[in-house]
Design a protein around this motif. Structure first.
Motif, short mmCIF file in Angstrom:
data_model
loop_
_atom_site.label_atom_id
_atom_site.label_comp_id
_atom_site.label_asym_id
_atom_site.label_seq_id
_atom_site.Cartn_x
_atom_site.Cartn_y
_atom_site.Cartn_z
N GLY A 266 0.86 -0.98 -0.41
CA GLY A 266 0.15 -0.18 0.24
C GLY A 266 1.02 1.39 -0.08
N HIS A 267 0.19 2.72 -0.40
CA HIS A 267 1.20 3.36 -1.03
C HIS A 267 0.71 4.37 1.23
CE1 HIS A 267 -3.10 4.65 0.48
NE2 HIS A 267 -2.76 6.15 0.43
N GLU A 268 0.43 3.75 1.86
CA GLU A 268 0.88 4.80 3.10
C GLU A 268 1.75 4.99 4.08
OE1 GLU A 268 -1.04 7.18 6.58
OE2 GLU A 268 -1.89 6.43 4.23
N PRO A 269 3.08 3.67 3.81
CA PRO A 269 3.81 3.58 4.47
C PRO A 269 5.14 4.01 3.68
CG PRO A 269 2.46 1.52 4.88
CD PRO A 269 2.45 2.32 3.57
N LEU A 270 4.97 4.59 2.51
CA LEU A 270 5.57 5.23 1.65
C LEU A 270 4.99 6.40 2.43
CD1 LEU A 270 5.75 3.41 -1.36
CD2 LEU A 270 6.95 2.84 0.61
N LEU A 271 3.54 7.22 2.25
CA LEU A 271 3.82 8.61 2.85
C LEU A 271 4.25 8.72 3.76
CD1 LEU A 271 1.91 10.51 0.57
CD2 LEU A 271 -0.15 9.96 2.10
N GLU A 272 4.11 8.45 5.01
CA GLU A 272 4.53 7.94 6.02
C GLU A 272 5.69 8.83 6.00
OE1 GLU A 272 3.04 5.12 8.92
OE2 GLU A 272 0.76 5.65 8.03
N THR A 273 6.53 8.10 5.21
CA THR A 273 8.07 7.75 5.15
C THR A 273 7.89 9.12 4.44
OG1 THR A 273 8.61 5.41 5.05
CG2 THR A 273 10.27 6.60 4.54
#
Length: 337
Positions: A266-273
């Motif tokens: 998913g995109h969320e871990p990358l966005l949070e990073t």
């Protein structure tokens, strides 16, 4: 105030009632007690002191037989009851008028604002700052208002509930009032509270503007998932600018970040990073601490972002584009439906 200065008709019939009680032993009836309550209320409305009123009632019993004491006690009790009831009603009216004034002020309803502001000791030509707190529970607002008035005076702070927020209006020359407001919110509100603070603006219109800024700061902080309890509109001025051209921001977000939707996990871990890296001024070790992952995991995620989007936070120009896209994504609730 001397007894002689009381209106002559205030305790009309009082001495006669006491004399009748001394002669017959009958206590004052309901009509008589209602008359005493009305006299007490009138005394309060005239601004007479309770001490002078009671003293006058007691003086009328001097020289009468000792058996008059029960009637005298009931008479004084009814006088005090009427006096206190009138005072409480006056306080309620004042509080209601004060809250109505604050509500009109925050909504920008200009009818007789200057005249009413003078009644409450406010000088609307000055600059004011508005703070708004989220997380209000029943009863907390009244206690905080009482604490602030006790310290700064009713002429320096206005507290009211508006749109589910506890709102404090204070002169810009009294910054301690906003700090004290935040202190009481922190002490009384449940976890999850947050305070938004508008900028200082002059006049009644300035109060409305500052309130809207404070409320918008709360909304922006929620949208951006800011991990701070107090957000100042002055620190978030760039975001309303970004949102003025919503179409352009949506296009930027979609163009830059849409490839992340294809990422495994998913995109969320990358966005949070990305958020953690930007918040740490590019320090990947500090970002790893924020995310509670290893520095190697951060490096790996950033490489995945670069491969998917073609943008890297290590490049100054690309960093700005990425950061703006991430902020826009949070503000607009990306991914868009």
């Amino acid at each position: 105030m001397a007894i002689s200065e009381l209106p002559a008709d205030l305790l009309k019939g009082h001495g006669q009632r006491l004399a009748e009680h001394a002669a017959t032993g009958r206590s004052p009836d309901r009509e008589a007690l209602d008359a005493y309550r009305a006299a007490g209320a009138r005394a309060a409305e005239l601004g007479l002191s309770l001490r002078a009123l009671v003293d006058a009632a007691l003086a009328a019993g001097e020289g009468l037989p000792g058996g008059v004491l029960p009637a005298l006690r009931k008479a004084v009790s009814a006088l005090m009851e009427g006096y206190e009831a009138a005072q409480l009603e006056a306080i309620r009216r004042e509080e209601g008028a004060r809250r109505e004034f604050v509500d009109d002020l925050l909504q920008g309803r200009a009818e007789r604002l200057a005249e009413r502001a003078e009644h409450f000791g406010l000088r609307l030509a000055e600059s004011y700052v508005v703070a708004a707190a989220r997380g209000l529970r029943p009863g907390d607002g009244d206690r905080i208002e009482n604490d602030l008035i006790a310290r700064f005076g009713s002429h320096n702070v206005l507290v009211a509930v508006r749109d589910g927020l506890l709102v404090c209006v204070a002169p810009a020359t009294l910054p301690a009032a906003v700090g004290e407001f935040t202190h009481h919110v922190r002490a009384r509100f449940p976890p999850g509270w947050r305070v938004g603070v508008g900028r200082a603006h002059r006049g009644p219109g300035g109060v409305v503007t500052s309130y809207r800024e404070a409320a918008q700061a709360l909304e922006l902080a929620d949208g951006l998932r800011l991990a701070v309890d107090v957000v100042k509109a002055a620190d978030l001025l760039v975001f309303p600018v970004l949102l003025r051209d919503r179409g352009a921001i949506e296009d930027l977000v979609s163009s830059v970040l849409s490839p992340l939707l294809e990422a495994r996990g998913g995109h969320e871990p990358l966005l949070e990073t990305l958020e953690a890296v930007f918040a740490s001024q590019g320090n990947q070790t500090a970002a790893a601490r924020r995310l509670r992952v290893s520095p190697r995991a951060v490096t790996y995620r950033l490489e995945r972002i670069r491969r998917l989007t073609g943008f890297s936070p290590d490049d100054p120009t690309q960093r700005f584009t990425l950061e703006t896209a991430v902020l826009g994504a949070r503000l607009l609730g990306w991914p868009f439906e």
